[in-house]
Scaffold this motif. Structure first.
Motif, PDB file in Angstrom:
ATOM      1  N   MET A 210      88.718 -20.640  67.125  1.00 22.04           N
ATOM      2  CA  MET A 210      89.969 -20.104  66.644  1.00 22.04           C
ATOM      3  C   MET A 210      91.304 -20.492  67.568  1.00 22.04           C
ATOM      4  O   MET A 210      91.173 -20.755  68.502  1.00 22.04           O
ATOM      5  CB  MET A 210      90.135 -18.641  66.814  1.00 22.04           C
ATOM      6  N   ARG A 211      92.186 -20.704  66.666  1.00 26.59           N
ATOM      7  CA  ARG A 211      93.664 -21.094  67.154  1.00 26.59           C
ATOM      8  C   ARG A 211      94.441 -20.112  67.755  1.00 26.59           C
ATOM      9  O   ARG A 211      94.408 -18.813  67.128  1.00 26.59           O
ATOM     10  CB  ARG A 211      94.394 -21.971  66.139  1.00 26.59           C
ATOM     11  N   PHE A 212      95.106 -20.129  68.690  1.00 28.10           N
ATOM     12  CA  PHE A 212      96.164 -19.213  69.175  1.00 28.10           C
ATOM     13  C   PHE A 212      97.545 -19.578  68.939  1.00 28.10           C
ATOM     14  O   PHE A 212      97.910 -20.591  69.007  1.00 28.10           O
ATOM     15  CB  PHE A 212      95.963 -19.071  70.926  1.00 28.10           C
ATOM     16  N   ASN A 213      98.126 -18.784  68.134  1.00 30.19           N
ATOM     17  CA  ASN A 213      99.589 -18.981  67.643  1.00 30.19           C
ATOM     18  C   ASN A 213     100.466 -18.156  68.149  1.00 30.19           C
ATOM     19  O   ASN A 213     100.437 -17.046  68.357  1.00 30.19           O
ATOM     20  CB  ASN A 213      99.304 -18.729  66.098  1.00 30.19           C
ATOM     21  N   ILE A 214     101.573 -18.968  68.856  1.00 26.91           N
ATOM     22  CA  ILE A 214     102.689 -18.128  69.739  1.00 26.91           C
ATOM     23  C   ILE A 214     103.936 -18.893  69.452  1.00 26.91           C
ATOM     24  O   ILE A 214     103.795 -20.261  69.628  1.00 26.91           O
ATOM     25  CB  ILE A 214     102.176 -18.064  71.006  1.00 26.91           C
ATOM     26  N   ALA A 215     105.122 -18.184  68.879  1.00 26.11           N
ATOM     27  CA  ALA A 215     106.536 -18.880  69.083  1.00 26.11           C
ATOM     28  C   ALA A 215     106.123 -20.163  68.428  1.00 26.11           C
ATOM     29  O   ALA A 215     107.099 -21.220  68.749  1.00 26.11           O
ATOM     30  CB  ALA A 215     106.761 -19.175  70.517  1.00 26.11           C
ATOM     31  N   ASP A 218     100.663 -23.820  67.595  1.00 26.78           N
ATOM     32  CA  ASP A 218      99.192 -23.509  67.480  1.00 26.78           C
ATOM     33  C   ASP A 218      98.551 -24.093  68.808  1.00 26.78           C
ATOM     34  O   ASP A 218      98.730 -25.264  69.107  1.00 26.78           O
ATOM     35  CB  ASP A 218      98.850 -24.294  66.371  1.00 26.78           C
ATOM     36  N   PHE A 219      97.538 -23.373  69.343  1.00 29.26           N
ATOM     37  CA  PHE A 219      96.831 -23.735  70.352  1.00 29.26           C
ATOM     38  C   PHE A 219      95.415 -24.070  69.812  1.00 29.26           C
ATOM     39  O   PHE A 219      94.810 -22.958  69.867  1.00 29.26           O
ATOM     40  CB  PHE A 219      96.867 -22.917  71.676  1.00 29.26           C
ATOM     41  N   PRO A 220      94.893 -25.124  69.256  1.00 27.90           N
ATOM     42  CA  PRO A 220      93.651 -25.090  68.761  1.00 27.90           C
ATOM     43  C   PRO A 220      92.491 -25.081  69.709  1.00 27.90           C
ATOM     44  O   PRO A 220      91.425 -24.554  69.240  1.00 27.90           O
ATOM     45  CB  PRO A 220      93.487 -26.675  68.147  1.00 27.90           C
ATOM     46  N   ALA A 221      92.825 -25.290  71.021  1.00 26.65           N
ATOM     47  CA  ALA A 221      91.696 -25.267  72.296  1.00 26.65           C
ATOM     48  C   ALA A 221      92.213 -23.925  72.940  1.00 26.65           C
ATOM     49  O   ALA A 221      92.959 -24.172  73.986  1.00 26.65           O
ATOM     50  CB  ALA A 221      91.563 -26.467  72.938  1.00 26.65           C
ATOM     51  N   ALA A 222      91.567 -23.016  72.625  1.00 25.36           N
ATOM     52  CA  ALA A 222      92.067 -21.659  73.428  1.00 25.36           C
ATOM     53  C   ALA A 222      90.794 -20.593  73.476  1.00 25.36           C
ATOM     54  O   ALA A 222      90.719 -19.644  72.914  1.00 25.36           O
ATOM     55  CB  ALA A 222      93.050 -21.034  72.638  1.00 25.36           C
ATOM     56  N   PRO A 223      89.701 -21.121  74.052  1.00 22.73           N
ATOM     57  CA  PRO A 223      88.517 -20.265  74.217  1.00 22.73           C
ATOM     58  C   PRO A 223      88.798 -18.865  74.761  1.00 22.73           C
ATOM     59  O   PRO A 223      89.556 -18.921  76.012  1.00 22.73           O
ATOM     60  CB  PRO A 223      87.674 -20.936  75.007  1.00 22.73           C
ATOM     61  N   PHE A 224      88.303 -17.724  74.185  1.00 23.31           N
ATOM     62  CA  PHE A 224      88.666 -16.361  74.821  1.00 23.31           C
ATOM     63  C   PHE A 224      87.383 -15.457  74.788  1.00 23.31           C
ATOM     64  O   PHE A 224      86.520 -15.790  73.965  1.00 23.31           O
ATOM     65  CB  PHE A 224      89.865 -15.906  73.937  1.00 23.31           C
ATOM     66  N   ASN A 225      87.474 -14.482  75.655  1.00 25.73           N
ATOM     67  CA  ASN A 225      86.190 -13.809  75.479  1.00 25.73           C
ATOM     68  C   ASN A 225      86.462 -12.215  76.016  1.00 25.73           C
ATOM     69  O   ASN A 225      87.576 -12.099  76.740  1.00 25.73           O
ATOM     70  CB  ASN A 225      85.188 -13.953  76.434  1.00 25.73           C
ATOM     71  N   GLY A 226      85.866 -11.155  75.451  1.00 25.10           N
ATOM     72  CA  GLY A 226      85.814  -9.922  75.982  1.00 25.10           C
ATOM     73  C   GLY A 226      84.450  -9.847  76.252  1.00 25.10           C
ATOM     74  O   GLY A 226      83.827 -10.486  76.944  1.00 25.10           O
ATOM     75  N   TRP A 227      83.870  -8.719  75.835  1.00 23.18           N
ATOM     76  CA  TRP A 227      82.588  -8.316  76.076  1.00 23.18           C
ATOM     77  C   TRP A 227      81.729  -7.818  74.843  1.00 23.18           C
ATOM     78  O   TRP A 227      82.456  -7.689  73.906  1.00 23.18           O
ATOM     79  CB  TRP A 227      82.089  -7.515  77.379  1.00 23.18           C
TER      80      TRP A 227
END
Length: 351
Positions: A210-215, A218-227
């Protein structure tokens, strides 16, 4: 190239929100808004950290947003070498895994030049064999991509796929994840014998597609996790007919009558498979949450947001758990599916 009006508006909106919620001065806002007029405007690490957390807060499909402000953010925009990006991804896996005490995290890479081809950093391969599918059928296409790059798996049900990294227009490169970096949990049941099923799953879901969109960026490379919430594994990954399809085997291990739907064997097997997932993760000391607790946590999130004079948005179809949904208060709510930014969005696959 001049900054477009739409991008400028998104920069203004974000910086204004940052000023309000991070208690910045009017002088600070004036200076940053002036800088935002320029095409080469760059967000600071502090701004990215705040924005990534707010993006979690704005994620309509996520039931676990109570903990949005605890997201750990790693700014790796300076990395443009595939091997160094690989090391950063391994560091993310290590940090997030934390010997089972899962920590929510996101790693941000240069927005215009870096792509990660994986759907999740840790994911099992899938093979279309002569006698049926081996492994995760959801990974069939990406497994073929990895093989076209030269990777070869062991053809088991639980081969961890390599990390595939691309910088600029260079050929993508694959890197194997060392086995000791991947924490996995064998799925057992406290009462029934599921040992013959040889079920297991990995500890941390690190979304990387997924892409992180801010201001306006787009950040196409933005791996993220919860649990994990238990049902993600027990009611979807291991249970869906188009994934691992373990329900018939679970029912057999339980001695259930599968000859007719009216026996509700699917329902009974689904409940016990989810019991097994929660039991196994807790026994292994790996963070996980059941769907009833997650629904209660979402209600606390709503209370917090209301106290902060923020309207809670959400996608009802995703928020309601796939197991016994009517037993949660979320089932009876209607939440506006309004999209706010910053946020995380789907994007086109790079292959």
């Amino acid at each position: 190239m001049a900054t477009t009006t739409s991008i400028l508006h998104e920069r203004i909106d974000f910086l204004t929100l940052y000023k309000k919620e991070m208690n910045q001065t009017e002088e600070w806002l004036k200076k940053r808004l002036e800088e935002a007029q320029h095409p080469d405007f760059i967000l600071t690490t502090d701004e990215l950290t705040y924005g990534a957390r707010v993006a979690w807060r704005n994620s309509n499909k996520c039931i676990g947003r109570l903990f949005w402000n605890s997201l750990n953010v790693f700014d790796e925009r300076q990395l443009l070498n595939e091997a160094e990006i690989y090391e950063a991804l391994l560091n993310h896996i290590d940090f997030a895994t934390n010997n089972g005490k899962i920590r929510p995290a996101i790693t941000l890479f240069e927005p215009d030049r870096v792509r990660i081809w994986n759907h999740q950093l840790i994911r099992y391969a899938g093979y279309d064999m002569a006698d049926g599918i081996v492994g995760d059928s959801d990974s069939l296409e990406f497994t073929k991509i990895c093989e076209s790059l030269g990777w070869r798996g062991a053809r088991t049900h639980y081969d961890v796929l390599p990390l595939v990294i691309q910088v600029d227009d260079r050929e993508p490169i694959f890197f194997d994840i060392p086995k000791e970096r991947v924490l996995e949990v064998a799925i057992t049941h406290p009462e029934y014998d599921f040992s013959r099923l040889n079920m297991k799953w990995y500890a941390v879901p690190i979304i990387s597609s997924m892409r992180f969109n801010i201001a306006g960026t787009d950040f196409p490379a933005a791996p993220f996790n919860g649990w994990y919430m238990g049902t993600e594994i027990g009611a979807r990954n291991l249970a869906d007919t188009y994934r691992y399809n373990f329900l018939p085997k679970v029912a057999e291990a339980m001695g259930l009558d599968t000859t007719m739907n009216a026996s509700l064997w699917k329902d009974r097997a689904l409940v016990e498979l989810n019991v097994a997932v929660l039991h196994s993760y807790k026994k292994a000391g790996v963070s996980i949450v059941d769907h009833h607790t997650a629904a209660q946590q979402f209600q606390l999130f709503q209370v917090q947001e209301n106290k902060s004079n923020r309207n809670v948005t959400g996608n009802w179809v995703w928020l309601v758990p796939p197991l016994s949904p009517a037993t949660t208060d979320l089932y009876h709510e209607r939440i506006a599916n309004t999209i706010k930014k910053p946020n995380y969005f789907y994007q086109q696959q790079p292959y």
